[in-house]
Motif scaffolding. Structure first.
Motif, PDB file in Angstrom:
ATOM      1  N   LYS A 107     -26.357 -33.542  62.286  1.00 37.06           N
ATOM      2  CA  LYS A 107     -25.674 -32.239  62.196  1.00 37.06           C
ATOM      3  C   LYS A 107     -24.178 -32.435  62.029  1.00 37.06           C
ATOM      4  CE  LYS A 107     -28.931 -29.472  64.889  1.00 37.06           C
ATOM      5  NZ  LYS A 107     -29.127 -28.719  66.122  1.00 37.06           N
ATOM      6  N   ARG A 108     -23.642 -33.376  62.804  1.00 38.78           N
ATOM      7  CA  ARG A 108     -22.200 -33.635  62.699  1.00 38.78           C
ATOM      8  C   ARG A 108     -21.850 -34.135  61.298  1.00 38.78           C
ATOM      9  NH1 ARG A 108     -21.555 -37.355  66.618  1.00 38.78           N
ATOM     10  NH2 ARG A 108     -21.678 -39.034  65.108  1.00 38.78           N
ATOM     11  N   ASP A 109     -22.671 -35.053  60.772  1.00 43.64           N
ATOM     12  CA  ASP A 109     -22.434 -35.565  59.428  1.00 43.64           C
ATOM     13  C   ASP A 109     -22.562 -34.454  58.386  1.00 43.64           C
ATOM     14  OD1 ASP A 109     -21.999 -38.041  60.497  1.00 43.64           O
ATOM     15  OD2 ASP A 109     -23.966 -38.888  59.909  1.00 43.64           O
ATOM     16  N   ALA A 110     -23.517 -33.534  58.602  1.00 42.77           N
ATOM     17  CA  ALA A 110     -23.689 -32.423  57.670  1.00 42.77           C
ATOM     18  C   ALA A 110     -22.457 -31.528  57.706  1.00 42.77           C
ATOM     19  CB  ALA A 110     -24.948 -31.627  58.019  1.00 42.77           C
ATOM     20  N   ARG A 111     -21.949 -31.259  58.914  1.00 41.00           N
ATOM     21  CA  ARG A 111     -20.730 -30.429  59.000  1.00 41.00           C
ATOM     22  C   ARG A 111     -19.563 -31.134  58.303  1.00 41.00           C
ATOM     23  NH1 ARG A 111     -22.264 -29.838  64.512  1.00 41.00           N
ATOM     24  NH2 ARG A 111     -20.588 -31.276  65.040  1.00 41.00           N
ATOM     25  N   LYS A 164     -15.981 -31.536  53.625  1.00 36.82           N
ATOM     26  CA  LYS A 164     -15.450 -32.299  52.506  1.00 36.82           C
ATOM     27  C   LYS A 164     -15.772 -31.600  51.184  1.00 36.82           C
ATOM     28  CE  LYS A 164     -13.596 -36.219  53.737  1.00 36.82           C
ATOM     29  NZ  LYS A 164     -12.294 -36.593  53.311  1.00 36.82           N
ATOM     30  N   ALA A 165     -16.951 -31.003  51.100  1.00 38.86           N
ATOM     31  CA  ALA A 165     -17.369 -30.346  49.872  1.00 38.86           C
ATOM     32  C   ALA A 165     -16.523 -29.106  49.614  1.00 38.86           C
ATOM     33  CB  ALA A 165     -18.842 -29.963  49.958  1.00 38.86           C
ATOM     34  N   ARG A 166     -16.126 -28.422  50.636  1.00 39.11           N
ATOM     35  CA  ARG A 166     -15.314 -27.225  50.432  1.00 39.11           C
ATOM     36  C   ARG A 166     -13.941 -27.603  49.906  1.00 39.11           C
ATOM     37  NH1 ARG A 166     -17.434 -25.463  55.662  1.00 39.11           N
ATOM     38  NH2 ARG A 166     -15.524 -26.295  56.544  1.00 39.11           N
ATOM     39  N   GLY A 167     -13.511 -28.775  50.134  1.00 36.54           N
ATOM     40  CA  GLY A 167     -12.216 -29.221  49.665  1.00 36.54           C
ATOM     41  C   GLY A 167     -11.139 -28.865  50.658  1.00 36.54           C
ATOM     42  N   LYS A 168      -9.943 -29.349  50.301  1.00 35.99           N
ATOM     43  CA  LYS A 168      -8.850 -29.097  51.208  1.00 35.99           C
ATOM     44  C   LYS A 168      -8.298 -27.715  50.920  1.00 35.99           C
ATOM     45  CE  LYS A 168      -6.697 -33.153  52.899  1.00 35.99           C
ATOM     46  NZ  LYS A 168      -5.524 -33.920  52.957  1.00 35.99           N
ATOM     47  N   ARG A 169      -8.143 -26.983  51.939  1.00 37.75           N
ATOM     48  CA  ARG A 169      -7.508 -25.678  51.765  1.00 37.75           C
ATOM     49  C   ARG A 169      -6.162 -25.726  52.449  1.00 37.75           C
ATOM     50  NH1 ARG A 169     -11.463 -21.261  53.892  1.00 37.75           N
ATOM     51  NH2 ARG A 169     -11.757 -22.821  55.433  1.00 37.75           N
ATOM     52  N   MET A 170      -5.271 -25.013  51.861  1.00 38.08           N
ATOM     53  CA  MET A 170      -3.936 -24.931  52.469  1.00 38.08           C
ATOM     54  C   MET A 170      -3.942 -23.790  53.453  1.00 38.08           C
ATOM     55  SD  MET A 170      -2.155 -27.243  51.066  1.00 38.08           S
ATOM     56  CE  MET A 170      -0.463 -26.877  51.209  1.00 38.08           C
ATOM     57  N   PRO A 171      -3.262 -23.947  54.496  1.00 38.06           N
ATOM     58  CA  PRO A 171      -3.177 -22.836  55.446  1.00 38.06           C
ATOM     59  C   PRO A 171      -2.438 -21.669  54.786  1.00 38.06           C
ATOM     60  CG  PRO A 171      -2.048 -24.792  56.307  1.00 38.06           C
ATOM     61  CD  PRO A 171      -2.633 -25.130  54.985  1.00 38.06           C
ATOM     62  N   PRO A 172      -2.716 -20.462  55.151  1.00 37.68           N
ATOM     63  CA  PRO A 172      -2.096 -19.310  54.494  1.00 37.68           C
ATOM     64  C   PRO A 172      -0.577 -19.316  54.587  1.00 37.68           C
ATOM     65  CG  PRO A 172      -3.771 -18.618  56.077  1.00 37.68           C
ATOM     66  CD  PRO A 172      -3.680 -20.074  56.106  1.00 37.68           C
TER      67      PRO A 172
END
Length: 142
Positions: A120-124, A129-137
């Motif tokens: 589960k931890r690896d899936a999270r 990682k799949a969502r990519g890096k997002r910048m904070p607003p």
């Protein structure tokens, strides 16, 4: 009150002689070996001795029987004790095997739970990682 008077040597010697004569007379007055009373006493003694020997033999026989019976009972007790010991040993081994199996089951459950949590931890982590890096607003307005 009477006064004690010690005997002199002659009186003591005379008394010893009188005692010896009395013993000799007693010995001479004894019946001969062929006297019917003596023979009857000897036969009575023989019967008593024979009866005593028979009683002793019977006592010995009873004692031997008792010892044999006790030996048999002791052997039976020891056999029962050995059987009980073996049964207790078998029960203890079965209990130990059951405890070992229970411990192995518990360990396998713990390991599977750990593997599941890791998955589960690896899936999270992979999803993040799949969502990519997002910048904070707040970083976009700078």
């Amino acid at each position: 009150m009477a006064i004690y008077r010690e005997k002199n040597f002659a009186e003591r010697r005379d008394a010893a002689g009188v005692a010896k004569k009395a013993l000799l007379e007693k010995f001479k007055a004894r019946p001969a070996a062929d006297d019917p009373a003596v023979i009857a006493r000897q036969e009575e003694r023989k019967r008593i001795l024979e009866a005593r020997a028979i009683r002793e033999a019977e006592k010995e026989k009873l004692r031997q029987e008792r010892l044999a019976r006790e030996a048999i009972e002791k052997a039976e007790r020891e056999a029962r004790a050995e059987a009980e010991r073996l049964a207790a040993e078998a029960a203890a081994q079965a209990e130990a095997k059951a405890r070992e199996a229970e411990e192995a089951d518990r360990i396998s459950r713990v390991l599977s739970d750990e593997a599941e949590r890791k998955a589960k931890r690896d899936a999270r982590y992979a999803a993040r990682k799949a969502r990519g890096k997002r910048m904070p607003p707040s970083a976009n307005y700078g």
